[in-house]
Scaffold this active site. Structure first.
Site: not given
Length: 495
Positions: A111-113
């Site tokens: 996940p890049c958030q």
């Protein structure tokens, strides 16, 4: 685990590949399957996957699960990589081996958030904490990933993320990952790849880490660009921020590959979308399109010359279509349709706002008695004509596609709170559809999405473009096959 045992495991896996078997992949945080699509096309076997999002899992199973209801249920089950036991995972997917024998490749689109700058600001606004991104649990998933590396001992490792992960509050996370992998017996390298250089009609810059078991005796390689374009102004500055903490010497970073100007030009938006259904129902009766589901199908446009890219999307091996396609749903706000029609191609939100105010002036001038700025009539007309966002604060909130160039990056919020991708055809007066977003992301037309419109947009925006995934996976496949061939040669010489 001792290095000798690890080398024996690697040798056994390499021997299996040398016998002609496909390398088996476990993908963590698989999303709906963009990277998986690329891996499958490059000749890998999708053995198992882990994904927490329910709708993304349903999409993944819809496209990749083996035949049978029980298989479909197992492949669509949400799983948390933090809590997932690898032995249980092997059992769940019916693999006749232990975690250390089951997989040749471990892939992940973590996940890049928490890493992306846009995600960091969103976290700050929600929590009020300027360091919220550092405390986000998703930011530490890579440590669990490293544990799974040791639990599964793959031959190869593939990780994708946003460039900003190299400057996570001043910390270069990929460098830490590469160093940690070295201590586990792997040779790791990382770099930035732009999807527009690999046949995707979208400017999407992403970081990739590739690592190989050190016993193979080879260094990871990245795919050579297949297409050329001159990157827009601003890319150099964005890259400089991301690369700020990459050391000049002693780093595992590979310099960014530059495409040759003699290569074919990058695929344009027009190349990608021109043959897809003409959608204008909303201009006559919005209720018609509001009833349409993502899964409903419409015919391709007739008498439109197909680009090579469109032919690829229609005829992807194992995902070919015939005369129609799903995903023909769009976000609807009737107030904005006339603005879309008048916007010039490449126009942004300040341009849209000027157009809307001109339209308001036209409507005011048509009134029998021109209403004053504070009257209820004026306020009602303004609300029905002019979008409410501040043009100085949100210049990129709207953007009309340039048909002659690749699209800007698609985000997971495409269907929720932005008109960042308005269709270039002013006659259609709308944002792009789910299928058009999928095309810009290089999902083949027969790839089906589970869930409603917003869920589909989110899955597409979160995905690795399959064609970019294929380029990286194909390079990795060649490396593994060459290593397997060398093993066979060495054994024949020894004999």
């Amino acid at each position: 685990m001792s290095m000798s045992i690890a080398s024996q495991l690697a040798r056994g896996k390499l021997e299996r590949i040398a016998q002609g078997h496909k390398p088996r992949v476990l993908e963590l945080c698989s999303g709906c399957g963009g990277l998986s699509m690329g891996l499958k096309a490059a000749g890998f076997e999708l053995a198992a996957h882990v994904e927490l999002d329910r709708e993304a899992n349903e999409t993944y199973a819809l496209n990749f699960a083996p035949e049978g209801e029980d298989k479909r249920a197992q492949w669509s089950r949400p799983r948390d990589m933090v809590r997932q036991n690898m032995a249980d995972l092997v059992d769940d997917f019916g693999l006749p081996s232990s975690p250390r024998d089951a997989f040749d490749v471990l892939a992940a689109g973590l996940p890049c958030q928490a890493f992306a700058r846009i995600g960091r600001s969103k976290l700050r606004s929600v929590t009020g904490d300027v360091d919220a991104f550092k405390n986000d649990p998703r930011a530490s998933l890579y440590r669990r990933f490293l544990q799974i590396v040791d639990e599964t001992r793959p031959l190869a490792i593939l990780i994708e993320n946003v460039p900003d992960i190299m400057n996570f509050g001043g910390h270069n996370v990929p460098e830490e990952i590469a160093s940690s992998l070295a201590s586990l017996g792997y040779v790791a390298r990382y770099t930035l790849l732009n999807s527009a250089f690999y046949g995707v009609p979208q400017l999407r810059e992403r970081l990739f880490i590739v690592a190989l078991d050190a016993s193979l005796g080879v260094t990871p390689q990245f795919p050579i660009p297949t297409h050329f374009m001159k990157l827009p102004r601003g890319y150099e500055g964005t890259r400089a921020v991301a690369l700020k903490h990459v050391k000049r010497e002693g780093s595992h970073f590979v310099p960014i590959l530059t495409p040759d100007e003699a290569l074919p030009r990058s695929v344009s938006v027009m190349d990608a979308l021109s043959d897809l259904p003409f959608i204008s129902d909303h201009l006559r009766d919005t209720s018609v399109i509001r009833k349409r589901k993502v899964q409903d199908r419409m015919s391709y446009r007739e008498q439109v010359a197909l680009s090579s890219y469109a032919r690829l999307m229609r005829n992807w091996s194992g995902f070919a279509t015939t005369g129609d396609v799903s995903g023909n749903v769009v976000r609807l706000t009737a107030r904005d349709f006339p603005i879309f029609g008048r916007m010039p191609r490449g126009g942004d939100y300040p341009v849209a706002l000027r157009i809307a105010r001109k339209m308001l002036e036209e409507r005011l001038s048509q009134e029998r008695v021109r209403p004053g700025p504070l009257t209820q009539r004026y306020i009602a007309l303004e609300k029905a004509t002019v979008p409410p966002y501040n043009g100085d604060k949100f210049p990129n909130k709207w953007w009309k596609l340039d048909p002659d160039a690749p699209s800007r990056t698609l985000t997971a919020h495409l269907g929720k709170d932005t008109y960042s991708h308005i269709h270039y055809d002013g006659r259609q007066k709308r944002m792009i559809s789910v299928r058009e977003a999928a095309r810009l992301q290089s999902f083949p037309d027969a790839f089906e999405f589970a869930g409603a419109m917003n869920a589909s947009f989110r899955q597409i925006g979160n995905a690795v473009p399959p064609l970019l995934g294929f380029s990286v996976a194909d390079s990795l496949q060649q490396t593994l096959r060459q290593a397997a061939a060398c093993l066979v040669l060495d054994e024949s010489i020894a004999a």
